[in-house]
Design an enzyme around this catalytic site. Structure first.
Site, PDB file in Angstrom:
ATOM      1  N   GLU A 166     -17.198  16.822  27.840  1.00 45.44           N
ATOM      2  CA  GLU A 166     -16.936  16.407  29.223  1.00 45.44           C
ATOM      3  C   GLU A 166     -16.415  14.983  29.244  1.00 45.44           C
ATOM      4  O   GLU A 166     -16.872  14.125  28.475  1.00 45.44           O
ATOM      5  CB  GLU A 166     -18.218  16.521  30.048  1.00 45.44           C
ATOM      6  CG  GLU A 166     -18.034  16.222  31.528  1.00 45.44           C
ATOM      7  CD  GLU A 166     -19.283  16.563  32.332  1.00 45.44           C
ATOM      8  OE1 GLU A 166     -19.829  17.680  32.127  1.00 45.44           O
ATOM      9  OE2 GLU A 166     -19.724  15.723  33.123  1.00 45.44           O
ATOM     10  N   ASN A 202     -18.096   8.532  31.705  1.00 48.25           N
ATOM     11  CA  ASN A 202     -19.035   9.052  30.720  1.00 48.25           C
ATOM     12  C   ASN A 202     -18.299  10.049  29.839  1.00 48.25           C
ATOM     13  O   ASN A 202     -17.292  10.643  30.262  1.00 48.25           O
ATOM     14  CB  ASN A 202     -20.239   9.715  31.398  1.00 48.25           C
ATOM     15  CG  ASN A 202     -21.429   9.881  30.467  1.00 48.25           C
ATOM     16  OD1 ASN A 202     -21.398   9.455  29.305  1.00 48.25           O
ATOM     17  ND2 ASN A 202     -22.490  10.496  30.951  1.00 48.25           N
ATOM     18  N   GLN A 242     -17.966   5.007  37.463  1.00 49.28           N
ATOM     19  CA  GLN A 242     -18.701   5.260  36.229  1.00 49.28           C
ATOM     20  C   GLN A 242     -17.919   6.253  35.385  1.00 49.28           C
ATOM     21  O   GLN A 242     -17.477   7.280  35.884  1.00 49.28           O
ATOM     22  CB  GLN A 242     -20.092   5.818  36.522  1.00 49.28           C
ATOM     23  CG  GLN A 242     -20.863   6.245  35.279  1.00 49.28           C
ATOM     24  CD  GLN A 242     -22.300   6.614  35.578  1.00 49.28           C
ATOM     25  OE1 GLN A 242     -23.145   5.741  35.750  1.00 49.28           O
ATOM     26  NE2 GLN A 242     -22.594   7.905  35.652  1.00 49.28           N
ATOM     27  N   ASP A 283     -15.709  12.094  32.219  1.00 45.49           N
ATOM     28  CA  ASP A 283     -16.039  11.884  33.629  1.00 45.49           C
ATOM     29  C   ASP A 283     -15.464  10.613  34.237  1.00 45.49           C
ATOM     30  O   ASP A 283     -15.579   9.534  33.652  1.00 45.49           O
ATOM     31  CB  ASP A 283     -17.565  11.761  33.808  1.00 45.49           C
ATOM     32  CG  ASP A 283     -18.313  13.026  33.464  1.00 45.49           C
ATOM     33  OD1 ASP A 283     -17.724  14.103  33.555  1.00 45.49           O
ATOM     34  OD2 ASP A 283     -19.499  12.931  33.099  1.00 45.49           O
ATOM     35  N   ARG A 326     -32.219   1.112  26.044  1.00 47.79           N
ATOM     36  CA  ARG A 326     -31.917   2.498  25.706  1.00 47.79           C
ATOM     37  C   ARG A 326     -31.568   2.666  24.237  1.00 47.79           C
ATOM     38  O   ARG A 326     -31.917   3.675  23.612  1.00 47.79           O
ATOM     39  CB  ARG A 326     -30.750   3.005  26.555  1.00 47.79           C
ATOM     40  CG  ARG A 326     -31.054   3.162  28.024  1.00 47.79           C
ATOM     41  CD  ARG A 326     -29.818   3.596  28.792  1.00 47.79           C
ATOM     42  NE  ARG A 326     -29.381   4.934  28.417  1.00 47.79           N
ATOM     43  CZ  ARG A 326     -28.204   5.450  28.788  1.00 47.79           C
ATOM     44  NH1 ARG A 326     -27.361   4.727  29.524  1.00 47.79           N
ATOM     45  NH2 ARG A 326     -27.874   6.669  28.421  1.00 47.79           N
ATOM     46  N   GLU A 334     -16.631   9.085  37.839  1.00 47.99           N
ATOM     47  CA  GLU A 334     -17.528   9.268  38.977  1.00 47.99           C
ATOM     48  C   GLU A 334     -17.451   8.015  39.850  1.00 47.99           C
ATOM     49  O   GLU A 334     -17.756   6.917  39.384  1.00 47.99           O
ATOM     50  CB  GLU A 334     -18.963   9.507  38.514  1.00 47.99           C
ATOM     51  CG  GLU A 334     -19.149  10.836  37.793  1.00 47.99           C
ATOM     52  CD  GLU A 334     -20.567  11.034  37.292  1.00 47.99           C
ATOM     53  OE1 GLU A 334     -21.183  12.053  37.636  1.00 47.99           O
ATOM     54  OE2 GLU A 334     -21.059  10.160  36.550  1.00 47.99           O
ATOM     55  N   GLU A 370     -22.532   6.087  29.284  1.00 51.95           N
ATOM     56  CA  GLU A 370     -22.043   5.594  30.560  1.00 51.95           C
ATOM     57  C   GLU A 370     -21.521   4.156  30.467  1.00 51.95           C
ATOM     58  O   GLU A 370     -22.094   3.319  29.780  1.00 51.95           O
ATOM     59  CB  GLU A 370     -23.148   5.637  31.617  1.00 51.95           C
ATOM     60  CG  GLU A 370     -23.730   7.015  31.870  1.00 51.95           C
ATOM     61  CD  GLU A 370     -24.941   7.314  31.017  1.00 51.95           C
ATOM     62  OE1 GLU A 370     -25.190   6.580  30.027  1.00 51.95           O
ATOM     63  OE2 GLU A 370     -25.656   8.286  31.329  1.00 51.95           O
TER      64      GLU A 370
END
Length: 291
Positions: free
Chosen positions: A107, A126, A124, A109, A279, A111, A136
């Site tokens: 995918e 990703n 955003q 992205d 993270r 957004e 992200e």
């Protein structure tokens, strides 16, 4: 025999006019229904200008979405979008490519995260490759994307993936398979877009909720342009080095693109998973490989 300058100019002008006519008469993009279909809530998608543009609607009853009729393996897809004006907090307008598979989906992205009036719109990006996502990055747009149409493009070839905003690269993801990093190259992807409510996370991490008194919310699309290897199609298309998007000029950013890319990263990036120590105490390998 040499042509007189005036004659040269006349011939050049005629050639340019013929080229412009050819592109406008026969070139892409065409209408929405040529390449796309509504996937949910067709009452919330309206065709405009004979299908050359569409309006997406979000209200308390429903959002909506559409998808390409075919999947593609490498290429470039772009469309012009005008986002929700004013108080759009809690809304998400998404434009993305997706393999439409489960555990091992690929995918790419875009957004667009709604905002309170006067705050910058955040985009955003990703990337999921072979089922692995959580990559992200967020950039505050340097213009008002609700005031007019702007072009959003995804270039995808064997060398890298580039997200463009009005020909300005805001995200580059290189093919780092040599470092053990998954890269989407095996699964064809369709092109999707949705307008939906996401006020549990979209604006300031969910602190800003959608204001339904401002509904309905509208976003607009036009100039749908897909160039790539359609699947099903010729088996050798995706591996052909003669595809223009695989050419030398598209294997890396040129000098001007790199300067624009650095400008965006320095002045407008507000989040990068590569530098999020909470993270990733150890940066992912693609981050260490440079942009």
């Amino acid at each position: 025999m040499a042509l007189f300058p005036s004659l040269r100019s006349l011939i050049a002008s005629l050639c340019f006019c013929f080229l412009a006519f050819s592109l406008s008469a026969f070139g892409r993009p065409a209408t929405f229904l040529q390449d796309f279909q509504v996937t949910w809530s067709d009452s919330h998608i309206r065709q405009i200008d004979g299908g050359r543009a569409i309006q997406l609607i979000l209200d308390q009853n429903s959002g909506c979405g559409f998808a390409s009729k075919h999947k593609y393996l490498f290429g470039r897809v772009s469309m012009k979008i005008k986002l929700i004006p004013g108080d759009s907090a809690g809304t998400v307008t998404a434009f993305y490519m997706n393999s439409d598979t489960d555990a091992v989906r690929d995918e790419l992205d875009f957004e667009f995260l709604g905002n309170r009036t006067g705050q910058p719109y955040t985009v955003q990006t990703n990337i999921y490759a072979r089922g692995k996502g959580n990559r992200e990055q967020r950039v505050n747009l340097w213009f008002d994307p609700a005031a007019d149409f702007h072009t959003y493009t995804i270039l995808w070839n064997h060398h890298h993936i580039v997200f463009y905003v009005d020909e300005v690269p805001i995200r580059v993801y290189k093919n780092n398979e040599a470092r053990g990093v998954p890269y989407p190259k095996l699964q064809p992807m369709g092109i999707f877009s949705t307008l939906w409510e996401a006020d549990d996370w979209a604006t300031r991490g969910g602190l800003e909720k959608i204001n339904w008194s401002k509904a309905p919310f509208f976003s607009y699309y036009k100039d749908f342009d897909i160039e790539g290897c359609a699947v099903p199609g010729p088996a050798n298309c995706a591996s052909s080095a003669t595809n223009w998007w695989e050419g030398t000029a598209y294997q890396a950013l040129n000098a001007l693109e790199y300067r624009r890319y650095r400008w965006v990263r320095i002045n407008h990036m507000i989040y990068d998973y590569c530098t999020d120590k909470s993270r990733y105490p150890v940066a992912p390998p693609e981050c260490l490989a440079g942009f």
